[in-house]
Design an enzyme around this catalytic site. Structure first.
Site, PDB file in Angstrom:
ATOM      1  N   GLN A  44       0.796  -1.218   0.000  1.00  0.00           N
ATOM      2  CA  GLN A  44       0.000   0.000   0.000  1.00  0.00           C
ATOM      3  C   GLN A  44       0.834   1.277   0.000  1.00  0.00           C
ATOM      4  OE1 GLN A  44      -2.679  -1.889   3.213  1.00  0.00           O
ATOM      5  NE2 GLN A  44      -4.003  -0.380   2.261  1.00  0.00           N
ATOM      6  N   ARG A 102       3.834  -0.278  13.067  1.00  0.00           N
ATOM      7  CA  ARG A 102       3.524  -1.556  12.467  1.00  0.00           C
ATOM      8  C   ARG A 102       3.617  -1.420  10.950  1.00  0.00           C
ATOM      9  NH1 ARG A 102      -2.187  -4.238  10.989  1.00  0.00           N
ATOM     10  NH2 ARG A 102      -1.330  -6.131  10.083  1.00  0.00           N
ATOM     11  N   HIS A 147       0.957  -9.379   4.448  1.00  0.00           N
ATOM     12  CA  HIS A 147      -0.198  -8.488   4.360  1.00  0.00           C
ATOM     13  C   HIS A 147      -0.727  -8.527   2.929  1.00  0.00           C
ATOM     14  CE1 HIS A 147      -2.144  -4.881   6.500  1.00  0.00           C
ATOM     15  NE2 HIS A 147      -2.841  -5.078   5.385  1.00  0.00           N
ATOM     16  N   ASN A 191      -2.048 -11.128   8.278  1.00  0.00           N
ATOM     17  CA  ASN A 191      -3.035 -10.083   8.519  1.00  0.00           C
ATOM     18  C   ASN A 191      -4.412 -10.484   8.004  1.00  0.00           C
ATOM     19  OD1 ASN A 191      -3.687  -7.115   9.119  1.00  0.00           O
ATOM     20  ND2 ASN A 191      -4.377  -7.324   7.001  1.00  0.00           N
ATOM     21  N   GLU A 192      -5.399 -10.418   8.883  1.00  0.00           N
ATOM     22  CA  GLU A 192      -6.815 -10.531   8.538  1.00  0.00           C
ATOM     23  C   GLU A 192      -7.188 -11.717   7.659  1.00  0.00           C
ATOM     24  OE1 GLU A 192      -8.272  -5.884   8.870  1.00  0.00           O
ATOM     25  OE2 GLU A 192      -8.026  -6.760   6.886  1.00  0.00           O
ATOM     26  N   ASN A 330      -7.868  -6.075  14.413  1.00  0.00           N
ATOM     27  CA  ASN A 330      -8.217  -4.930  13.584  1.00  0.00           C
ATOM     28  C   ASN A 330      -9.713  -4.677  13.730  1.00  0.00           C
ATOM     29  OD1 ASN A 330      -5.570  -5.050  12.748  1.00  0.00           O
ATOM     30  ND2 ASN A 330      -6.029  -5.713  10.659  1.00  0.00           N
ATOM     31  N   TYR A 332     -12.900  -1.687  13.260  1.00  0.00           N
ATOM     32  CA  TYR A 332     -13.288  -0.384  12.717  1.00  0.00           C
ATOM     33  C   TYR A 332     -14.671   0.065  13.164  1.00  0.00           C
ATOM     34  CZ  TYR A 332      -9.174  -0.493   9.739  1.00  0.00           C
ATOM     35  OH  TYR A 332      -7.867  -0.514   9.294  1.00  0.00           O
ATOM     36  N   GLU A 401      -5.169  -2.260  14.113  1.00  0.00           N
ATOM     37  CA  GLU A 401      -5.756  -1.290  13.188  1.00  0.00           C
ATOM     38  C   GLU A 401      -7.047  -0.759  13.784  1.00  0.00           C
ATOM     39  OE1 GLU A 401      -6.392  -2.530   9.136  1.00  0.00           O
ATOM     40  OE2 GLU A 401      -4.478  -3.582   9.025  1.00  0.00           O
TER      41      GLU A 401
END
Length: 508
Positions: A44, A102, A147, A191-192, A330, A332, A401
Protein backbone atom coordinates in the site's frame (compact mmCIF):
# COMPACT_ATOMS: atom_id res chain seq x y z
CA UNK A 1 12.40 16.77 4.58
CA UNK A 2 11.83 20.48 3.90
CA UNK A 3 9.09 20.97 1.36
CA UNK A 4 7.91 17.39 1.75
CA UNK A 5 6.45 17.26 5.25
CA UNK A 6 4.22 20.25 6.06
CA UNK A 7 3.31 20.64 9.71
CA UNK A 8 1.00 23.07 11.43
CA UNK A 9 3.09 25.85 12.93
CA UNK A 10 1.03 26.33 16.05
CA UNK A 11 0.19 22.95 17.54
CA UNK A 12 -1.58 24.26 20.61
CA UNK A 13 -3.58 26.78 18.61
CA UNK A 14 -4.95 23.91 16.55
CA UNK A 15 -5.82 21.95 19.65
CA UNK A 16 -7.57 24.92 21.23
CA UNK A 17 -10.31 24.56 18.65
CA UNK A 18 -11.45 21.47 20.54
CA UNK A 19 -13.38 22.55 23.62
CA UNK A 20 -11.57 21.46 26.76
CA UNK A 21 -8.98 19.27 25.07
CA UNK A 22 -5.75 20.92 26.23
CA UNK A 23 -6.83 21.18 29.86
CA UNK A 24 -9.29 18.33 30.35
CA UNK A 25 -11.44 18.27 33.44
CA UNK A 26 -11.71 14.51 33.36
CA UNK A 27 -9.01 12.30 31.91
CA UNK A 28 -8.25 8.61 31.79
CA UNK A 29 -4.57 7.77 31.91
CA UNK A 30 -2.90 4.93 30.04
CA UNK A 31 0.02 3.03 31.60
CA UNK A 32 3.53 4.27 30.81
CA UNK A 33 4.29 1.10 28.85
CA UNK A 34 1.13 1.25 26.72
CA UNK A 35 2.09 1.11 23.03
CA UNK A 36 0.65 3.95 20.97
CA UNK A 37 1.42 3.42 17.30
CA UNK A 38 0.32 3.60 13.69
CA UNK A 39 0.14 0.98 10.94
CA UNK A 40 0.81 0.53 7.23
CA UNK A 41 1.55 -2.27 4.77
CA UNK A 42 4.21 -2.78 2.12
CA UNK A 43 2.11 -2.97 -1.04
CA UNK A 44 0.00 0.00 0.00
CA UNK A 45 2.87 2.45 0.57
CA UNK A 46 6.20 1.27 -0.83
CA UNK A 47 5.88 1.67 -4.59
CA UNK A 48 9.10 0.77 -6.45
CA UNK A 49 7.31 -2.37 -7.53
CA UNK A 50 10.15 -3.56 -9.81
CA UNK A 51 13.14 -1.79 -8.26
CA UNK A 52 16.24 -3.35 -6.69
CA UNK A 53 15.42 -6.93 -7.57
CA UNK A 54 11.86 -7.10 -6.26
CA UNK A 55 9.72 -9.85 -7.80
CA UNK A 56 6.04 -9.63 -8.72
CA UNK A 57 3.24 -10.18 -6.25
CA UNK A 58 -0.27 -11.17 -7.21
CA UNK A 59 -1.28 -7.52 -6.87
CA UNK A 60 1.49 -6.35 -9.19
CA UNK A 61 0.61 -8.96 -11.80
CA UNK A 62 -3.19 -8.75 -11.84
CA UNK A 63 -3.48 -4.97 -11.59
CA UNK A 64 -1.24 -4.58 -14.61
CA UNK A 65 -3.31 -7.12 -16.57
CA UNK A 66 -6.75 -6.11 -15.29
CA UNK A 67 -6.73 -2.51 -14.00
CA UNK A 68 -10.53 -2.54 -13.73
CA UNK A 69 -10.15 -4.68 -10.60
CA UNK A 70 -9.69 -1.36 -8.80
CA UNK A 71 -12.58 1.09 -8.70
CA UNK A 72 -10.56 4.05 -9.96
CA UNK A 73 -8.29 2.01 -12.25
CA UNK A 74 -5.16 2.81 -10.24
CA UNK A 75 -2.42 0.63 -8.77
CA UNK A 76 0.39 0.86 -6.22
CA UNK A 77 3.35 1.02 -8.61
CA UNK A 78 4.33 4.31 -6.93
CA UNK A 79 1.65 5.08 -4.30
CA UNK A 80 3.29 7.08 -1.43
CA UNK A 81 6.78 6.18 -2.69
CA UNK A 82 7.81 5.03 0.77
CA UNK A 83 10.53 2.69 -0.48
CA UNK A 84 12.36 5.85 -1.52
CA UNK A 85 10.98 8.21 1.16
CA UNK A 86 11.15 5.94 4.22
CA UNK A 87 13.38 8.39 6.10
CA UNK A 88 10.69 11.06 5.80
CA UNK A 89 8.07 8.59 7.00
CA UNK A 90 10.14 7.92 10.10
CA UNK A 91 10.42 11.66 10.71
CA UNK A 92 6.62 11.78 10.67
CA UNK A 93 6.53 8.95 13.19
CA UNK A 94 9.01 10.84 15.36
CA UNK A 95 6.88 13.98 15.11
CA UNK A 96 3.81 12.05 16.24
CA UNK A 97 5.71 10.62 19.19
CA UNK A 98 4.52 7.06 18.59
CA UNK A 99 6.19 4.28 20.51
CA UNK A 100 5.75 1.69 17.77
CA UNK A 101 5.28 1.40 14.01
CA UNK A 102 3.52 -1.56 12.47
CA UNK A 103 4.61 -2.21 8.89
CA UNK A 104 4.86 -5.26 6.66
CA UNK A 105 7.65 -6.81 4.65
CA UNK A 106 7.16 -7.44 0.97
CA UNK A 107 7.63 -11.19 0.50
CA UNK A 108 8.85 -10.71 -3.08
CA UNK A 109 11.24 -7.92 -2.15
CA UNK A 110 13.08 -10.45 0.02
CA UNK A 111 12.43 -13.61 -2.02
CA UNK A 112 11.75 -12.46 -5.62
CA UNK A 113 10.20 -15.75 -6.76
CA UNK A 114 8.75 -16.51 -3.34
CA UNK A 115 11.21 -19.29 -2.55
CA UNK A 116 14.58 -19.43 -0.85
CA UNK A 117 16.25 -20.27 -4.18
CA UNK A 118 17.17 -16.60 -4.40
CA UNK A 119 17.39 -14.20 -1.44
CA UNK A 120 17.55 -10.57 -2.54
CA UNK A 121 20.33 -8.77 -0.61
CA UNK A 122 19.01 -5.35 -1.64
CA UNK A 123 15.62 -6.13 -0.11
CA UNK A 124 17.25 -7.32 3.10
CA UNK A 125 19.45 -4.20 3.22
CA UNK A 126 16.47 -1.88 2.72
CA UNK A 127 14.48 -3.29 5.62
CA UNK A 128 17.59 -3.36 7.82
CA UNK A 129 17.98 0.38 7.20
CA UNK A 130 14.32 0.99 8.06
CA UNK A 131 14.50 -1.04 11.26
CA UNK A 132 17.78 0.56 12.35
CA UNK A 133 16.39 4.07 11.84
CA UNK A 134 13.22 3.26 13.76
CA UNK A 135 15.25 1.98 16.69
CA UNK A 136 17.54 5.00 16.58
CA UNK A 137 14.40 7.10 17.08
CA UNK A 138 13.09 4.90 19.94
CA UNK A 139 10.27 3.49 17.82
CA UNK A 140 9.60 -0.23 18.22
CA UNK A 141 9.10 -2.11 14.93
CA UNK A 142 6.04 -4.38 14.85
CA UNK A 143 6.60 -6.37 11.68
CA UNK A 144 3.93 -8.17 9.66
CA UNK A 145 5.23 -10.99 7.48
CA UNK A 146 2.21 -11.30 5.21
CA UNK A 147 -0.20 -8.49 4.36
CA UNK A 148 -1.78 -10.04 1.24
CA UNK A 149 1.00 -9.54 -1.36
CA UNK A 150 1.51 -13.18 -2.35
CA UNK A 151 4.29 -14.10 -4.84
CA UNK A 152 2.71 -14.50 -8.27
CA UNK A 153 4.14 -17.99 -8.80
CA UNK A 154 2.07 -19.19 -5.83
CA UNK A 155 -0.96 -17.17 -6.90
CA UNK A 156 -0.99 -18.96 -10.25
CA UNK A 157 -0.83 -22.30 -8.45
CA UNK A 158 -3.92 -21.87 -6.29
CA UNK A 159 -2.46 -19.47 -3.76
CA UNK A 160 -3.72 -20.22 -0.26
CA UNK A 161 -5.93 -23.02 -1.61
CA UNK A 162 -2.71 -25.01 -1.95
CA UNK A 163 -1.34 -26.33 1.34
CA UNK A 164 2.19 -26.06 -0.07
CA UNK A 165 1.86 -22.28 0.25
CA UNK A 166 1.83 -22.72 4.02
CA UNK A 167 5.19 -24.52 3.83
CA UNK A 168 6.67 -21.83 1.57
CA UNK A 169 5.42 -19.19 3.98
CA UNK A 170 7.33 -20.93 6.73
CA UNK A 171 10.49 -20.84 4.62
CA UNK A 172 10.02 -17.10 4.07
CA UNK A 173 9.41 -16.53 7.78
CA UNK A 174 12.68 -18.29 8.62
CA UNK A 175 14.59 -15.95 6.28
CA UNK A 176 12.95 -12.92 7.92
CA UNK A 177 13.73 -14.15 11.44
CA UNK A 178 17.34 -14.74 10.44
CA UNK A 179 17.68 -11.36 8.73
CA UNK A 180 15.89 -9.12 11.22
CA UNK A 181 15.18 -11.05 14.41
CA UNK A 182 18.18 -9.63 16.23
CA UNK A 183 16.37 -6.27 16.23
CA UNK A 184 12.68 -7.05 15.65
CA UNK A 185 11.03 -8.41 18.79
CA UNK A 186 7.37 -8.32 17.79
CA UNK A 187 6.19 -10.31 14.76
CA UNK A 188 2.77 -10.69 13.14
CA UNK A 189 2.49 -13.70 10.86
CA UNK A 190 -0.66 -13.02 8.81
CA UNK A 191 -3.04 -10.08 8.52
CA UNK A 192 -6.82 -10.53 8.54
CA UNK A 193 -7.50 -14.07 7.35
CA UNK A 194 -11.26 -13.48 7.05
CA UNK A 195 -10.95 -10.45 4.77
CA UNK A 196 -8.14 -12.01 2.74
CA UNK A 197 -9.93 -15.32 2.23
CA UNK A 198 -13.34 -13.81 1.52
CA UNK A 199 -12.08 -11.19 -0.93
CA UNK A 200 -9.41 -13.26 -2.71
CA UNK A 201 -10.83 -16.80 -2.61
CA UNK A 202 -14.50 -16.25 -1.81
CA UNK A 203 -16.08 -13.43 -3.79
CA UNK A 204 -13.03 -13.04 -6.07
CA UNK A 205 -12.66 -9.28 -5.68
CA UNK A 206 -8.92 -9.32 -4.84
CA UNK A 207 -6.10 -11.21 -6.60
CA UNK A 208 -5.82 -14.05 -7.42
CA UNK A 209 -9.53 -13.48 -8.23
CA UNK A 210 -10.76 -16.94 -7.26
CA UNK A 211 -14.52 -17.09 -6.69
CA UNK A 212 -15.36 -19.95 -4.36
CA UNK A 213 -17.34 -18.57 -1.39
CA UNK A 214 -18.69 -21.94 -0.36
CA UNK A 215 -15.44 -23.91 -0.32
CA UNK A 216 -12.32 -21.95 -1.28
CA UNK A 217 -13.03 -19.41 1.44
CA UNK A 218 -12.78 -22.13 4.11
CA UNK A 219 -9.78 -23.86 2.53
CA UNK A 220 -7.92 -20.57 2.42
CA UNK A 221 -8.56 -20.02 6.13
CA UNK A 222 -7.42 -23.52 6.97
CA UNK A 223 -4.13 -23.10 5.08
CA UNK A 224 -3.52 -19.64 6.52
CA UNK A 225 -3.84 -21.16 9.99
CA UNK A 226 -1.35 -23.86 9.05
CA UNK A 227 1.02 -21.24 7.60
CA UNK A 228 0.72 -19.15 10.74
CA UNK A 229 1.40 -22.17 12.94
CA UNK A 230 4.39 -23.18 10.84
CA UNK A 231 5.94 -19.72 11.17
CA UNK A 232 5.25 -19.70 14.91
CA UNK A 233 6.85 -23.10 15.46
CA UNK A 234 9.90 -22.11 13.43
CA UNK A 235 10.35 -19.08 15.65
CA UNK A 236 9.61 -20.99 18.83
CA UNK A 237 12.01 -23.84 18.06
CA UNK A 238 14.81 -22.00 16.24
CA UNK A 239 14.71 -18.32 17.18
CA UNK A 240 13.16 -17.97 20.63
CA UNK A 241 16.62 -17.07 21.92
CA UNK A 242 16.14 -13.73 20.14
CA UNK A 243 13.61 -12.83 22.83
CA UNK A 244 10.73 -11.93 20.55
CA UNK A 245 6.99 -12.53 20.40
CA UNK A 246 4.77 -13.82 17.57
CA UNK A 247 1.04 -13.33 16.99
CA UNK A 248 -1.77 -13.43 14.44
CA UNK A 249 -4.01 -10.50 13.42
CA UNK A 250 -7.76 -11.05 13.07
CA UNK A 251 -10.30 -8.49 11.89
CA UNK A 252 -13.22 -8.30 14.30
CA UNK A 253 -16.22 -6.00 14.06
CA UNK A 254 -18.73 -6.17 16.89
CA UNK A 255 -22.23 -7.64 16.25
CA UNK A 256 -25.24 -6.31 18.16
CA UNK A 257 -28.61 -8.05 18.14
CA UNK A 258 -31.12 -5.91 16.26
CA UNK A 259 -33.93 -7.04 18.59
CA UNK A 260 -34.25 -9.07 21.75
CA UNK A 261 -35.51 -12.10 19.82
CA UNK A 262 -33.97 -15.51 20.34
CA UNK A 263 -33.03 -15.68 16.66
CA UNK A 264 -31.18 -12.36 16.75
CA UNK A 265 -29.34 -13.39 19.90
CA UNK A 266 -28.31 -16.62 18.18
CA UNK A 267 -27.29 -14.61 15.10
CA UNK A 268 -24.78 -12.66 17.21
CA UNK A 269 -23.15 -15.91 18.38
CA UNK A 270 -23.11 -17.32 14.85
CA UNK A 271 -21.55 -14.14 13.49
CA UNK A 272 -18.76 -14.33 16.07
CA UNK A 273 -18.17 -18.02 15.32
CA UNK A 274 -17.68 -17.33 11.59
CA UNK A 275 -15.82 -14.03 11.63
CA UNK A 276 -13.73 -14.37 14.79
CA UNK A 277 -13.89 -17.90 16.17
CA UNK A 278 -12.97 -19.53 12.85
CA UNK A 279 -9.43 -18.20 13.34
CA UNK A 280 -9.01 -17.50 17.05
CA UNK A 281 -10.55 -20.73 18.35
CA UNK A 282 -8.02 -23.03 16.61
CA UNK A 283 -5.12 -20.89 17.87
CA UNK A 284 -6.30 -20.15 21.39
CA UNK A 285 -8.53 -23.17 22.12
CA UNK A 286 -7.86 -25.87 19.56
CA UNK A 287 -10.24 -26.62 16.69
CA UNK A 288 -13.04 -24.74 14.98
CA UNK A 289 -16.06 -23.52 17.01
CA UNK A 290 -18.64 -26.30 17.17
CA UNK A 291 -21.44 -23.96 16.18
CA UNK A 292 -19.53 -23.04 13.00
CA UNK A 293 -19.01 -26.72 12.15
CA UNK A 294 -22.73 -27.33 12.74
CA UNK A 295 -23.83 -24.36 10.62
CA UNK A 296 -21.72 -25.30 7.61
CA UNK A 297 -22.61 -29.00 7.91
CA UNK A 298 -26.33 -28.20 8.01
CA UNK A 299 -26.15 -25.86 5.00
CA UNK A 300 -24.03 -28.37 3.06
CA UNK A 301 -26.50 -31.15 3.83
CA UNK A 302 -29.38 -29.05 2.50
CA UNK A 303 -27.36 -28.64 -0.70
CA UNK A 304 -26.78 -32.40 -0.94
CA UNK A 305 -23.02 -32.40 -0.19
CA UNK A 306 -20.70 -33.24 2.64
CA UNK A 307 -19.62 -30.36 4.83
CA UNK A 308 -17.65 -27.73 2.92
CA UNK A 309 -15.72 -26.94 6.10
CA UNK A 310 -13.48 -29.91 6.75
CA UNK A 311 -12.70 -30.38 10.44
CA UNK A 312 -9.07 -30.05 11.42
CA UNK A 313 -7.43 -33.38 12.18
CA UNK A 314 -6.31 -34.02 15.75
CA UNK A 315 -2.70 -33.56 14.66
CA UNK A 316 -3.55 -30.25 13.01
CA UNK A 317 -5.47 -29.07 16.06
CA UNK A 318 -2.46 -29.80 18.22
CA UNK A 319 -0.10 -28.14 15.76
CA UNK A 320 -2.14 -24.92 15.68
CA UNK A 321 -3.23 -24.76 19.32
CA UNK A 322 -1.23 -22.32 21.45
CA UNK A 323 0.67 -20.69 18.57
CA UNK A 324 0.50 -17.16 19.91
CA UNK A 325 2.27 -14.82 22.27
CA UNK A 326 -0.29 -12.07 21.64
CA UNK A 327 -3.41 -11.49 19.53
CA UNK A 328 -3.73 -8.61 17.08
CA UNK A 329 -7.20 -7.20 16.45
CA UNK A 330 -8.22 -4.93 13.58
CA UNK A 331 -11.47 -3.20 14.48
CA UNK A 332 -13.29 -0.38 12.72
CA UNK A 333 -16.99 -0.46 13.57
CA UNK A 334 -19.97 -2.43 14.81
CA UNK A 335 -22.95 -4.00 13.05
CA UNK A 336 -26.56 -4.69 13.88
CA UNK A 337 -27.34 -8.32 13.06
CA UNK A 338 -30.64 -10.11 12.62
CA UNK A 339 -32.12 -13.36 11.41
CA UNK A 340 -35.73 -13.55 10.22
CA UNK A 341 -37.68 -14.69 7.18
CA UNK A 342 -36.16 -11.93 5.04
CA UNK A 343 -32.75 -13.63 5.01
CA UNK A 344 -34.13 -16.89 3.57
CA UNK A 345 -32.88 -17.22 0.02
CA UNK A 346 -30.84 -14.01 0.29
CA UNK A 347 -27.87 -15.77 -1.31
CA UNK A 348 -28.28 -17.82 -4.47
CA UNK A 349 -25.20 -20.04 -4.17
CA UNK A 350 -23.33 -21.96 -1.46
CA UNK A 351 -21.34 -19.44 0.52
CA UNK A 352 -20.24 -18.52 4.02
CA UNK A 353 -22.96 -15.82 3.96
CA UNK A 354 -25.60 -18.46 3.35
CA UNK A 355 -24.06 -20.79 5.93
CA UNK A 356 -24.52 -18.23 8.70
CA UNK A 357 -27.83 -16.91 7.36
CA UNK A 358 -27.89 -13.47 8.94
CA UNK A 359 -28.54 -9.94 7.79
CA UNK A 360 -26.53 -6.90 8.90
CA UNK A 361 -26.85 -3.12 8.86
CA UNK A 362 -25.45 -0.10 10.65
CA UNK A 363 -27.60 1.99 12.95
CA UNK A 364 -28.32 5.42 11.43
CA UNK A 365 -27.84 7.06 14.83
CA UNK A 366 -24.13 6.17 14.82
CA UNK A 367 -22.06 9.05 13.43
CA UNK A 368 -20.98 8.19 9.89
CA UNK A 369 -17.70 8.75 8.15
CA UNK A 370 -17.72 9.89 4.53
CA UNK A 371 -18.76 6.34 3.68
CA UNK A 372 -21.82 4.47 4.97
CA UNK A 373 -19.85 1.30 5.67
CA UNK A 374 -17.80 3.01 8.40
CA UNK A 375 -19.49 4.45 11.48
CA UNK A 376 -18.33 5.67 14.87
CA UNK A 377 -19.70 3.40 17.60
CA UNK A 378 -17.13 3.02 20.34
CA UNK A 379 -19.34 1.11 22.84
CA UNK A 380 -19.10 -1.85 20.45
CA UNK A 381 -15.32 -1.67 20.71
CA UNK A 382 -15.56 -1.88 24.50
CA UNK A 383 -17.85 -4.90 24.20
CA UNK A 384 -15.45 -6.63 21.80
CA UNK A 385 -12.52 -6.21 24.18
CA UNK A 386 -14.52 -7.65 27.05
CA UNK A 387 -15.69 -10.52 24.85
CA UNK A 388 -12.08 -11.40 23.99
CA UNK A 389 -11.17 -11.23 27.67
CA UNK A 390 -13.98 -13.53 28.77
CA UNK A 391 -13.97 -15.95 25.82
CA UNK A 392 -10.24 -16.51 25.38
CA UNK A 393 -8.85 -16.29 28.92
CA UNK A 394 -7.77 -12.67 28.57
CA UNK A 395 -4.85 -12.90 26.12
CA UNK A 396 -2.45 -10.04 25.51
CA UNK A 397 -4.15 -7.96 22.81
CA UNK A 398 -2.85 -5.24 20.51
CA UNK A 399 -5.35 -3.21 18.50
CA UNK A 400 -3.32 -3.32 15.31
CA UNK A 401 -5.76 -1.29 13.19
CA UNK A 402 -8.47 1.22 14.05
CA UNK A 403 -9.44 4.22 12.00
CA UNK A 404 -11.95 6.20 9.98
CA UNK A 405 -11.69 7.14 6.29
CA UNK A 406 -12.24 10.53 4.74
CA UNK A 407 -13.21 11.33 1.18
CA UNK A 408 -10.88 13.14 -1.18
CA UNK A 409 -12.81 16.37 -0.63
CA UNK A 410 -12.39 16.61 3.14
CA UNK A 411 -8.78 17.76 3.28
CA UNK A 412 -6.99 18.52 6.55
CA UNK A 413 -9.82 19.61 8.84
CA UNK A 414 -10.77 16.11 9.96
CA UNK A 415 -12.36 16.56 13.37
CA UNK A 416 -14.69 13.66 12.58
CA UNK A 417 -11.67 11.32 12.58
CA UNK A 418 -10.12 13.07 15.58
CA UNK A 419 -13.29 12.51 17.59
CA UNK A 420 -13.49 8.89 16.42
CA UNK A 421 -9.97 8.30 17.80
CA UNK A 422 -10.92 9.93 21.09
CA UNK A 423 -14.12 7.91 21.41
CA UNK A 424 -12.39 4.59 20.73
CA UNK A 425 -9.48 5.28 23.06
CA UNK A 426 -11.99 6.29 25.73
CA UNK A 427 -13.72 2.92 25.27
CA UNK A 428 -10.37 1.12 25.33
CA UNK A 429 -9.45 2.82 28.62
CA UNK A 430 -12.76 1.65 30.11
CA UNK A 431 -12.14 -1.89 28.89
CA UNK A 432 -8.68 -1.89 30.48
CA UNK A 433 -10.19 -0.67 33.73
CA UNK A 434 -12.56 -3.62 33.53
CA UNK A 435 -9.77 -6.14 33.06
CA UNK A 436 -8.92 -6.26 29.34
CA UNK A 437 -5.27 -7.14 28.73
CA UNK A 438 -4.98 -4.74 25.79
CA UNK A 439 -1.43 -3.40 25.68
CA UNK A 440 -1.32 -1.31 22.52
CA UNK A 441 -3.32 0.71 20.00
CA UNK A 442 -2.35 1.38 16.37
CA UNK A 443 -4.20 3.75 14.07
CA UNK A 444 -4.74 2.83 10.45
CA UNK A 445 -2.95 4.57 8.98
CA UNK A 446 0.11 6.79 9.15
CA UNK A 447 -0.77 8.42 5.82
CA UNK A 448 -3.15 8.11 2.90
CA UNK A 449 -2.26 5.16 0.71
CA UNK A 450 -3.54 2.71 -1.86
CA UNK A 451 -6.63 1.03 -0.38
CA UNK A 452 -6.79 -2.19 -2.38
CA UNK A 453 -9.84 -2.48 -4.66
CA UNK A 454 -10.99 1.00 -3.59
CA UNK A 455 -7.89 2.64 -4.99
CA UNK A 456 -7.21 6.10 -3.58
CA UNK A 457 -10.73 7.24 -2.71
CA UNK A 458 -10.55 6.21 0.96
CA UNK A 459 -8.27 8.57 2.93
CA UNK A 460 -7.35 6.87 6.20
CA UNK A 461 -4.14 8.81 6.87
CA UNK A 462 -3.26 10.97 9.81
CA UNK A 463 -1.17 12.65 7.14
CA UNK A 464 -2.56 13.73 3.79
CA UNK A 465 -0.52 12.71 0.75
CA UNK A 466 -0.48 14.77 -2.43
CA UNK A 467 -0.32 11.98 -4.99
CA UNK A 468 0.01 14.50 -7.83
CA UNK A 469 3.21 15.90 -6.37
CA UNK A 470 6.36 14.10 -7.61
CA UNK A 471 7.67 14.27 -4.03
CA UNK A 472 4.38 12.95 -2.60
CA UNK A 473 4.19 15.78 -0.07
CA UNK A 474 2.84 14.70 3.31
CA UNK A 475 0.80 17.15 5.43
CA UNK A 476 -0.41 16.59 8.97
CA UNK A 477 -4.16 16.57 9.44
CA UNK A 478 -5.68 17.85 12.66
CA UNK A 479 -6.28 14.24 13.75
CA UNK A 480 -2.51 13.80 13.76
CA UNK A 481 -2.18 16.70 16.18
CA UNK A 482 -4.88 15.35 18.46
CA UNK A 483 -3.29 11.89 18.47
CA UNK A 484 0.13 13.44 19.12
CA UNK A 485 -1.19 15.16 22.24
CA UNK A 486 -2.89 11.99 23.49
CA UNK A 487 0.42 10.16 23.14
CA UNK A 488 2.37 13.00 24.79
CA UNK A 489 0.12 13.14 27.84
CA UNK A 490 -0.80 9.45 27.98
CA UNK A 491 -4.37 10.52 28.71
CA UNK A 492 -7.69 10.66 26.95
CA UNK A 493 -10.01 13.58 27.71
CA UNK A 494 -13.60 12.61 28.45
CA UNK A 495 -14.99 16.06 29.27
CA UNK A 496 -15.45 17.04 25.64
CA UNK A 497 -18.36 15.75 23.55
CA UNK A 498 -21.24 14.00 25.31
CA UNK A 499 -21.89 10.40 24.35
CA UNK A 500 -23.58 10.67 20.93
CA UNK A 501 -24.68 7.07 20.62
CA UNK A 502 -28.08 5.47 20.52
CA UNK A 503 -29.00 1.97 19.47
CA UNK A 504 -32.01 -0.29 19.61
CA UNK A 505 -30.24 -3.55 20.41
CA UNK A 506 -28.20 -5.17 23.11
CA UNK A 507 -24.52 -4.69 23.88
CA UNK A 508 -22.32 -7.34 25.46
Amino acid sequence: MEGVLTLFSDFYSALSQVNGFVTPKLAKRFPENFLFGVSSSAYQIEGSWNIDGKGQSTWDYYLHKQPDIVEDGTNADVTTDSYRLFKQDIQMLKHLGVKSYRFSLSWTRILPDGTTNHINPLGIAHYRKCIDLLLENDIMPLVTLYHWDLPIAFGKNGGWLNENTADRFGDYARVAFLAFGDKVKHWITINEPFIHCSFSYGIGLHPPLIKSPGKGFYECGRNLLLGHARAYHIYDEEFRFQGGKVGLVVDAQWPIAATGSEEDTRAVKDYLALYVGQYLDPVLKGGYPQRLLDLVAAASSRQGTESRLHPLSEDQKEYIRGTYDFVGINHYSSLMVYRNESVIGMYDEPSFYDDVGIGTYMDDSWPASSFDNMRDYAPGFYSLLLYLKDTYDNPVVYITENGLPLSSAEGLDDWKKANYIRHYLDALADAKADGSNCQGYFIWSLMDSFEWASGYEYKFGLYQVDFEDPDKKRTARKSALVYKEIIRTGTIDVSYDPNPYQHNGTVY
